[in-house]
Scaffold this motif. Sequence first.
Motif, PDB file in Angstrom:
ATOM      1  N   GLU A 150      -0.777   4.911   1.132  1.00 38.75           N
ATOM      2  CA  GLU A 150      -1.416   5.943   1.899  1.00 38.75           C
ATOM      3  C   GLU A 150      -1.757   7.340   0.944  1.00 38.75           C
ATOM      4  N   GLU A 151      -0.903   8.544   0.873  1.00 35.57           N
ATOM      5  CA  GLU A 151      -0.842   8.971   0.293  1.00 35.57           C
ATOM      6  C   GLU A 151      -1.307   8.854  -1.372  1.00 35.57           C
ATOM      7  N   LYS A 184      -3.929   0.271  -2.912  1.00 33.71           N
ATOM      8  CA  LYS A 184      -3.801  -0.549  -1.184  1.00 33.71           C
ATOM      9  C   LYS A 184      -4.009  -1.644  -2.005  1.00 33.71           C
ATOM     10  N   GLU A 194       1.083  -0.889  -0.259  1.00 34.26           N
ATOM     11  CA  GLU A 194       0.395   0.194  -0.254  1.00 34.26           C
ATOM     12  C   GLU A 194       0.822   1.351  -0.252  1.00 34.26           C
TER      13      GLU A 194
END
Length: 202
Positions: free
Chosen positions: A135-136, A140, A133
């Motif tokens: 996150e920014e 994912k 993943e």
Amino acid sequence: MKKLIALSFILLASFNFAQNSFGVTAGGQTSGITNAKIGDNQNGYGAYAGFYYRTSLNDRFSFQTELAYSYQNIRNLDVLAPSGIAENSLIMDYKYQLHYIKLPLLLRYQPNKIYGEIGPELTYLLSGKIRNENEEAGFKNDSDLKNINALQFNVAIGAGYQINEKLSTGFRFTWGITPIADNLPYDIKVFNIALGINYTIF
């Protein structure tokens, strides 16, 4: 899996000539990657629980085998994703969840209340999942580990303290020899540090 369980019962049956003890063991553990050539290796946390069988060889030495379930969680962060996994060569975090059956075969030395142990450990990887993943970027992906090396080999060394006749506490370090899978972008072997308690039933 069936061979590993059968081996454990054969070992238990083969030591019925000496003073034996049987009990339960459980505890917490932290795991990481021993061969993290890329990325930031960060330990994850898990737990284990199972049974042990110990047979005395003399007044100081004994042989101990265990059969335990082990959940291990490891993380390798800030890894450049291989082509085809994510677009634009994202920097990814890889998180692994591993479910094992473990069979350590340990020589134990106990001159007093403090004991030491060392030996090989066979493990069977029941299943493994990987999450990659970023996150920014909002990326994912969860998937099962493929081409896993189900039967793995570790080296274990530990020490502990005998609190009373029934109860003891122990620390154990295991070093992975076998990679967990063959198709990963880098060679992952797992180390594990466990702290737990042992209770003798009889």
